[in-house]
Design a protein around this motif. Structure first.
Motif, PDB file in Angstrom:
ATOM      1  N   HIS A  23      -7.498   2.882  -1.015  1.00 31.75           N
ATOM      2  CA  HIS A  23      -7.785   2.176   0.229  1.00 31.75           C
ATOM      3  C   HIS A  23      -8.941   1.189   0.102  1.00 31.75           C
ATOM      4  O   HIS A  23      -8.991   0.198   0.843  1.00 31.75           O
ATOM      5  N   HIS A  73       0.831  -1.216   0.000  1.00 33.69           N
ATOM      6  CA  HIS A  73       0.000   0.000   0.000  1.00 33.69           C
ATOM      7  C   HIS A  73       0.863   1.262   0.000  1.00 33.69           C
ATOM      8  O   HIS A  73       0.604   2.207  -0.738  1.00 33.69           O
ATOM      9  N   HIS A 102       1.086   4.660  -2.609  1.00 37.84           N
ATOM     10  CA  HIS A 102       1.082   6.078  -2.222  1.00 37.84           C
ATOM     11  C   HIS A 102       2.270   6.794  -2.870  1.00 37.84           C
ATOM     12  O   HIS A 102       2.122   7.889  -3.425  1.00 37.84           O
ATOM     13  N   PHE A 131      -7.121   8.542  -3.016  1.00 33.08           N
ATOM     14  CA  PHE A 131      -6.836   7.888  -1.732  1.00 33.08           C
ATOM     15  C   PHE A 131      -7.898   6.825  -1.428  1.00 33.08           C
ATOM     16  O   PHE A 131      -7.589   5.710  -1.000  1.00 33.08           O
TER      17      PHE A 131
HETATM   18 CU   LIG Z   1      -2.876   4.787   2.824  1.00 32.58          CU
END
Ligand SMILES: [Cu+2]
Length: 266
Positions: free
Chosen positions: A212, A185, A189, A208
């Motif tokens: 997620h 993850h 980003h 985002f």
């Molecule tokens: Cu995150």
């Protein structure tokens, strides 16, 4: 709420609903709005998100759950239609499409076209926090009044591979799965760049939530796989502030009113 779908398979109507919901949430400056939710994750202080701890997965599941409800409410209010609804899509950054084109098409800025509310989010912080972000996190937000998030994506084929995710899905303990998935993850980003690279402002970028959702979906897929097990018992009654819920209440997504399209994994 309902079925969360892959961002690359949204119908025109679903994409319009999603954009309208984000736009409506951008316009709300109180605890129902986008700035409030983005601020829960990062600035303004306090920062609540759990990273590098075994609460990473349940905390972000609660976060998406309450944010998705806020999006539905904002859309209903904006449309004056109590039946309107919306689900957070997931961005499958392991897909062949992602590895050739990168960000989901629906989240990109159209060249010269009308502004896409999913291409950048408003960064509604006070002037002290804005000055802090500009000094410490150059390239995260635009200059001038009414700043928005900035992205600086890497090459599409540098996104995580399906084989890397498969390895994580073969984990046999909650902590090893959570640690591996959090590390994958973090790479995404960094891949998106700009605001997404920095916890204080990452959640101001609308991608985002698609990122997620993918993480939450992978947790779900691991949960229903033969290796999926609950977090350690000592964690189950931990509360996930600022949300009035416990880890235990985040374990079964069917009780949270949403689902992911089922994908069989070996
Ligand atoms: Cu995150």
């Amino acid at each position: 709420m309902g079925i969360r779908r892959s961002a690359s398979t949204l119908t025109t109507t679903e994409l319009t609903d999603l954009r309208d919901a984000f736009s409506a949430a951008y316009g709300l400056t109180d605890e129902r709005g986008y700035a409030f939710y983005a601020g829960v994750h990062g600035l303004p202080l306090p920062t609540y998100c759990e990273h590098g701890t075994s609460l990473f997965l349940p905390w972000h599941r609660a976060y998406l759950y309450f944010f998705e409800r806020a999006l539905v409410d904002a859309l209903r209010r904006a449309r004056g239609d109590q039946t309107a609804t919306v689900s957070l899509p997931w961005w499958d950054w392991t897909s062949t499409q992602a590895h050739s084109t990168g960000l989901p098409p629906g989240y990109r800025a159209g060249p010269g076209g009308p502004a896409n509310p999913l291409a950048a989010g408003p960064v509604t912080l006070n002037s002290a926090d804005l000055a802090l972000v500009r000094a410490r996190l150059p390239g995260a937000i635009t200059d001038g009044a009414n700043p928005t998030t900035i992205r600086d994506p890497d090459l599409p084929d540098e996104l995580p591979r399906a084989s890397t995710v498969s390895r994580a899905l073969r984990s046999t303990t909650f902590n090893s799965f959570s640690t591996l998935l959090e590390s994958i993850h973090g790479g995404v980003h960094g891949w998106v760049g700009g605001a997404m690279t920095a916890v204080p402002v990452a959640a101001f970028d609308p991608i985002f939530y698609a990122h997620h959702s993918m993480i939450d979906r992978l947790w779900y897929l691991w949960q229903i796989s033969p290796r999926g097990i609950n977090p350690p018992a000592r964690l189950l009654d931990r509360v996930l502030p600022p949300f009035p819920v416990t880890v235990r209440q985040m374990l079964d997504i069917s009780t949270l009113g949403y689902e992911y399209a089922v994908q069989v994994i070996g």
